[in-house]
Design an enzyme around this catalytic site. Structure first.
Site, PDB file in Angstrom:
ATOM      1  N   ASP A 141      29.646 -36.126   3.820  1.00 34.21           N
ATOM      2  CA  ASP A 141      29.803 -37.521   4.234  1.00 34.21           C
ATOM      3  C   ASP A 141      30.292 -38.381   3.078  1.00 34.21           C
ATOM      4  O   ASP A 141      30.054 -39.588   3.046  1.00 34.21           O
ATOM      5  CB  ASP A 141      28.470 -38.052   4.778  1.00 34.21           C
ATOM      6  CG  ASP A 141      28.641 -39.326   5.578  1.00 34.21           C
ATOM      7  OD1 ASP A 141      27.669 -40.094   5.706  1.00 34.21           O
ATOM      8  OD2 ASP A 141      29.772 -39.574   6.055  1.00 34.21           O
ATOM      9  N   LYS A 144      36.535 -38.542   2.007  1.00 36.19           N
ATOM     10  CA  LYS A 144      37.084 -37.589   2.982  1.00 36.19           C
ATOM     11  C   LYS A 144      38.084 -36.651   2.312  1.00 36.19           C
ATOM     12  O   LYS A 144      38.213 -35.504   2.705  1.00 36.19           O
ATOM     13  CB  LYS A 144      37.717 -38.357   4.152  1.00 36.19           C
ATOM     14  CG  LYS A 144      36.801 -39.457   4.713  1.00 36.19           C
ATOM     15  CD  LYS A 144      35.356 -38.973   4.932  1.00 36.19           C
ATOM     16  CE  LYS A 144      34.353 -40.117   4.923  1.00 36.19           C
ATOM     17  NZ  LYS A 144      32.934 -39.655   4.870  1.00 36.19           N
ATOM     18  N   ASP A 169      30.855 -35.362   8.784  1.00 31.93           N
ATOM     19  CA  ASP A 169      31.040 -36.630   9.475  1.00 31.93           C
ATOM     20  C   ASP A 169      32.506 -37.063   9.330  1.00 31.93           C
ATOM     21  O   ASP A 169      33.213 -36.603   8.423  1.00 31.93           O
ATOM     22  CB  ASP A 169      30.108 -37.689   8.862  1.00 31.93           C
ATOM     23  CG  ASP A 169      30.116 -39.005   9.657  1.00 31.93           C
ATOM     24  OD1 ASP A 169      29.825 -40.043   9.059  1.00 31.93           O
ATOM     25  OD2 ASP A 169      30.431 -38.974  10.868  1.00 31.93           O
ATOM     26  N   ASN A 170      32.968 -37.927  10.222  1.00 29.30           N
ATOM     27  CA  ASN A 170      34.246 -38.627  10.059  1.00 29.30           C
ATOM     28  C   ASN A 170      35.505 -37.758  10.090  1.00 29.30           C
ATOM     29  O   ASN A 170      36.527 -38.105   9.475  1.00 29.30           O
ATOM     30  CB  ASN A 170      34.275 -39.404   8.737  1.00 29.30           C
ATOM     31  CG  ASN A 170      33.074 -40.268   8.536  1.00 29.30           C
ATOM     32  OD1 ASN A 170      32.313 -40.057   7.605  1.00 29.30           O
ATOM     33  ND2 ASN A 170      32.876 -41.238   9.411  1.00 29.30           N
ATOM     34  N   GLU A 197      32.698 -41.003  21.287  1.00 23.82           N
ATOM     35  CA  GLU A 197      33.462 -42.210  21.679  1.00 23.82           C
ATOM     36  C   GLU A 197      32.434 -43.333  21.759  1.00 23.82           C
ATOM     37  O   GLU A 197      31.526 -43.291  22.561  1.00 23.82           O
ATOM     38  CB  GLU A 197      34.104 -42.035  23.057  1.00 23.82           C
ATOM     39  CG  GLU A 197      35.408 -41.223  23.041  1.00 23.82           C
ATOM     40  CD  GLU A 197      35.135 -39.723  23.118  1.00 23.82           C
ATOM     41  OE1 GLU A 197      34.067 -39.368  23.613  1.00 23.82           O
ATOM     42  OE2 GLU A 197      35.965 -38.949  22.653  1.00 23.82           O
TER      43      GLU A 197
END
Ligand code: 77N
Ligand code: MG
Length: 212
Positions: A141, A144, A169-170, A197
């Site tokens: 996390d 990135k 994540d992400n 979403e």
């Protein structure tokens, strides 16, 4: 000068959480992010996916890359099996200082160790300096652009073993396309995508099980 957003988050936690109650710390941070100032912690919607993976894996040794204010560290450490421990790497000194205090409020100081520094420097030290043989799960996390190089570092340093679960994540927003491409096309990983979403942004978590 004035308080940073992270100091305002800590202040809110001190005023709204119950000392020694990790769930109240998680709830307070979620309320602050929703009602006052959005913050980049994994949050309550994606947090349910993190909880599910924690229940599946029941990691004894858990490594987190990117602590921020400690939201996911508290959320995951609360779900560790007895004797479990979370090591979390944080590059940003001020974030690490805030996170340490959030972890104190949660009463989880014995279950969480914050390792301060850039992940690319700390990962090669994990075996010798922190006496970590291998980890059962990694929560990615942090920056990135570091997901892929750090995954390769974890492989090369023997920190991950057959069956270790990477949870990132992400992977959609802000996105980690090179990491996704690598784990999804590598025969050494078994991948599952958990799309989310919600009102603000579409995102996803990627689970990649290392096959050794
Ligand atoms: N090499 C290292 N070693 C250790 N620690 C390190 C490190 N490098 C950095 N750090 C410190 C941690 O960096 C924070 C990384 N996280 C994010 O950037 C992030 C951003 C968004 C976001 C932002 C804006 C939008 F519009 C939409 C989404 C959402 C998230 O869920 C995020 O996680
Ligand atoms: Mg994140």
């Amino acid at each position: 000068s004035g308080m940073s957003k992270e100091e305002r988050i800590l202040d809110w936690v001190k005023q709204h959480a119950v000392v020694g109650d990790p769930q109240s710390v998680v709830d307070a941070m979620d309320v602050y992010s929703r009602q006052k100032e959005w913050s980049m912690h994994v949050g309550d919607i994606k947090g349910v996916i993190v909880d599910k993976v924690m229940e599946e894996v029941k990691p004894q040794i858990l490594l987190e890359l990117g602590t921020y204010c400690g939201y996911s560290a508290v959320r995951m450490a609360h779900l560790l099996p007895p004797g479990g421990h979370l090591f979390t790497i944080e590059f940003n000194e001020s974030f690490a200082t805030i996170a340490q205090q959030v972890i104190e409020v949660a009463g989880l100081r014995d279950k969480i160790s914050i390792l301060k520094g850039p992940s690319q420097e700390i990962i090669p030290q994990l075996k010798k300096k922190y006496e970590i043989n291998s980890v059962d799960m990694v929560f990615l996390d942090h920056w990135k652009s570091r997901y892929l190089p750090d995954t390769k570092l974890l492989e090369e340093n023997g920190i991950i073993r057959k069956g270790t679960v990477l949870l990132a994540d992400n992977v959609i927003c802000p996105g980690a396309p090179d990491f996704l491409e690598y784990v999804r096309n590598s025969k050494r990983y078994e991948c599952t995508t958990y799309p989310v979403e919600n009102i603000r942004v579409n995102d996803a978590l990627e689970k990649a099980v290392f096959l050794g």
